[in-house]
Write a protein that holds these residues in place. Structure first.
Motif, PDB file in Angstrom:
ATOM      1  N   THR A  19      52.967  29.178  -2.237  1.00 49.30           N
ATOM      2  CA  THR A  19      52.608  28.798  -0.814  1.00 49.30           C
ATOM      3  C   THR A  19      52.542  27.326  -0.837  1.00 49.30           C
ATOM      4  O   THR A  19      52.000  26.584  -1.422  1.00 49.30           O
ATOM      5  N   ARG A  20      53.397  26.828   0.204  1.00 46.27           N
ATOM      6  CA  ARG A  20      53.195  25.267   0.637  1.00 46.27           C
ATOM      7  C   ARG A  20      52.091  25.486   1.945  1.00 46.27           C
ATOM      8  O   ARG A  20      52.738  25.837   3.109  1.00 46.27           O
ATOM      9  N   ILE A  21      51.199  24.464   1.821  1.00 46.06           N
ATOM     10  CA  ILE A  21      50.507  24.293   2.905  1.00 46.06           C
ATOM     11  C   ILE A  21      50.863  23.101   3.411  1.00 46.06           C
ATOM     12  O   ILE A  21      50.788  22.065   2.931  1.00 46.06           O
ATOM     13  N   VAL A  22      51.177  23.078   4.766  1.00 50.70           N
ATOM     14  CA  VAL A  22      51.576  21.846   5.260  1.00 50.70           C
ATOM     15  C   VAL A  22      50.645  21.200   6.329  1.00 50.70           C
ATOM     16  O   VAL A  22      50.054  21.996   7.234  1.00 50.70           O
ATOM     17  N   ASP A  50      60.874  25.481   1.408  1.00 46.65           N
ATOM     18  CA  ASP A  50      62.066  24.961   0.723  1.00 46.65           C
ATOM     19  C   ASP A  50      61.988  26.065  -0.692  1.00 46.65           C
ATOM     20  O   ASP A  50      61.667  26.923  -0.614  1.00 46.65           O
ATOM     21  N   GLU A  51      62.861  25.471  -1.545  1.00 43.26           N
ATOM     22  CA  GLU A  51      63.379  26.534  -2.643  1.00 43.26           C
ATOM     23  C   GLU A  51      62.202  26.755  -3.508  1.00 43.26           C
ATOM     24  O   GLU A  51      62.129  27.704  -4.231  1.00 43.26           O
ATOM     25  N   ALA A  52      61.092  25.969  -3.562  1.00 39.10           N
ATOM     26  CA  ALA A  52      59.911  25.919  -4.377  1.00 39.10           C
ATOM     27  C   ALA A  52      58.938  26.762  -4.091  1.00 39.10           C
ATOM     28  O   ALA A  52      58.098  27.191  -4.660  1.00 39.10           O
ATOM     29  N   HIS A  53      59.188  27.229  -2.627  1.00 42.17           N
ATOM     30  CA  HIS A  53      57.881  28.088  -2.073  1.00 42.17           C
ATOM     31  C   HIS A  53      58.459  29.217  -1.630  1.00 42.17           C
ATOM     32  O   HIS A  53      59.641  29.696  -0.992  1.00 42.17           O
ATOM     33  N   ASP A  54      57.430  30.490  -1.310  1.00 40.85           N
ATOM     34  CA  ASP A  54      57.884  31.798  -0.668  1.00 40.85           C
ATOM     35  C   ASP A  54      57.157  31.943   0.746  1.00 40.85           C
ATOM     36  O   ASP A  54      57.451  32.773   1.450  1.00 40.85           O
ATOM     37  N   ILE A  55      56.076  31.063   0.903  1.00 42.46           N
ATOM     38  CA  ILE A  55      55.564  30.849   2.044  1.00 42.46           C
ATOM     39  C   ILE A  55      55.000  29.410   2.378  1.00 42.46           C
ATOM     40  O   ILE A  55      55.095  28.606   1.772  1.00 42.46           O
ATOM     41  N   VAL A  56      55.368  29.129   3.900  1.00 44.07           N
ATOM     42  CA  VAL A  56      54.967  27.938   4.244  1.00 44.07           C
ATOM     43  C   VAL A  56      53.944  28.336   5.353  1.00 44.07           C
ATOM     44  O   VAL A  56      54.247  28.870   6.423  1.00 44.07           O
ATOM     45  N   ALA A  57      52.761  27.692   5.344  1.00 47.58           N
ATOM     46  CA  ALA A  57      51.577  27.870   6.274  1.00 47.58           C
ATOM     47  C   ALA A  57      51.221  26.478   6.685  1.00 47.58           C
ATOM     48  O   ALA A  57      50.634  25.490   6.019  1.00 47.58           O
ATOM     49  N   PRO A  58      50.910  26.399   8.156  1.00 51.87           N
ATOM     50  CA  PRO A  58      50.349  25.075   8.778  1.00 51.87           C
ATOM     51  C   PRO A  58      48.940  25.270   8.578  1.00 51.87           C
ATOM     52  O   PRO A  58      48.287  25.991   8.569  1.00 51.87           O
ATOM     53  N   THR A  59      48.199  23.758   8.313  1.00 55.50           N
ATOM     54  CA  THR A  59      47.025  23.714   8.474  1.00 55.50           C
ATOM     55  C   THR A  59      46.534  22.779   9.553  1.00 55.50           C
ATOM     56  O   THR A  59      47.415  21.854   9.940  1.00 55.50           O
ATOM     57  N   HIS A  60      45.304  22.905  10.260  1.00 55.12           N
ATOM     58  CA  HIS A  60      45.174  21.936  11.307  1.00 55.12           C
ATOM     59  C   HIS A  60      43.601  22.177  11.210  1.00 55.12           C
ATOM     60  O   HIS A  60      42.883  23.493  11.390  1.00 55.12           O
ATOM     61  N   ALA A  61      42.958  20.862  11.459  1.00 52.69           N
ATOM     62  CA  ALA A  61      41.524  20.845  11.626  1.00 52.69           C
ATOM     63  C   ALA A  61      40.914  21.673  10.346  1.00 52.69           C
ATOM     64  O   ALA A  61      39.870  22.372  10.691  1.00 52.69           O
ATOM     65  N   GLY A  62      41.175  21.466   9.219  1.00 50.18           N
ATOM     66  CA  GLY A  62      40.759  22.094   7.960  1.00 50.18           C
ATOM     67  C   GLY A  62      41.044  23.585   7.930  1.00 50.18           C
ATOM     68  O   GLY A  62      40.129  24.263   6.983  1.00 50.18           O
ATOM     69  N   ARG A  63      41.779  24.242   8.927  1.00 53.23           N
ATOM     70  CA  ARG A  63      42.045  25.599   8.440  1.00 53.23           C
ATOM     71  C   ARG A  63      43.521  25.808   8.450  1.00 53.23           C
ATOM     72  O   ARG A  63      44.166  25.302   9.025  1.00 53.23           O
ATOM     73  N   VAL A  64      43.813  27.012   7.371  1.00 45.65           N
ATOM     74  CA  VAL A  64      45.159  27.348   7.293  1.00 45.65           C
ATOM     75  C   VAL A  64      45.384  28.460   8.271  1.00 45.65           C
ATOM     76  O   VAL A  64      44.628  29.216   8.527  1.00 45.65           O
TER      77      VAL A  64
END
Length: 190
Positions: free
Chosen positions: A152-155, A103-117
């Motif tokens: 960064t947006r951690i999703v 989105d406009e508020a972030h420069d990076i979007v990174a997924p997280t799974h099982a406690g790990r980015v």
């Protein structure tokens, strides 16, 4: 694994060709980043433009590769999905979702799974290259440092699990057993 993962055979093609093929259904330019003298296996002709970028300095890991890849993108490309060549089960729907979550508020979007980015299954705005270069100049080579230095947006998995229920897009082949398991999974999925 002690071998060139990009050239490993994977279902009648190389692992790199498989990843390129999957990405080419979503993006129209793909930057392949390698070390200065590293040979790259051939990749199939796709509708996507294939760019070759080389690390400016050897042995500096994924952050150096990210800088090279982002610098190689033509003007007009605002963001890039970043992955490694050893993610042969990458889903095009997952890549599309990561772009949609930027989105406009972030420069990076990174997924997280099982406690790990997972910074090597993420979308980066082209503008983060300045921060990457600052980190590299200070010999700070960790991808996590970049995530902390940028907006960064951690999703969570809930935001993308509907397009990749088994999290196959996050699987990397770091060992021989990982590679063999990915081959078996690919046979079931393809």
């Amino acid at each position: 694994m002690g071998v060139d993962k990009a050239s490993l055979p994977f279902g009648g093609e190389t692992m790199l060709a498989r990843v390129v093929g999957r990405l080419s259904t979503v993006v129209d330019a793909i930057a392949l980043v390698a070390a200065q003298e590293q040979p790259l296996p051939e990749v199939p002709a796709t509708a996507a433009t294939i760019l070759i970028a080389r690390d400016a300095r050897p042995g500096r890991g994924p952050l150096e590769g990210l800088a090279a890849g982002l610098r190689s993108l033509p003007e007009g490309y605002g963001a890039a999905f970043v992955t490694s060549c050893d993610a042969p089960l990458l889903s095009s729907a997952f890549v599309e979702r990561m772009f949609l979550l930027l989105d406009e508020a972030h420069d990076i979007v990174a997924p997280t799974h099982a406690g790990r980015v997972h910074p090597l299954a993420a979308v980066y705005r082209r503008g983060v290259v300045a921060t990457v270069e600052q980190l590299l100049a200070g010999d700070q080579l960790k991808m996590q440092g970049l995530l902390a230095a940028c907006r960064t947006r951690i999703v969570s998995a809930e935001t993308w699990r509907d397009v990749d229920p088994e999290s196959h897009s996050l699987l990397n082949c770091n060992t021989t057993s990982d590679y063999e398991a990915a081959l078996r999974l690919a046979e079931l999925l393809d």
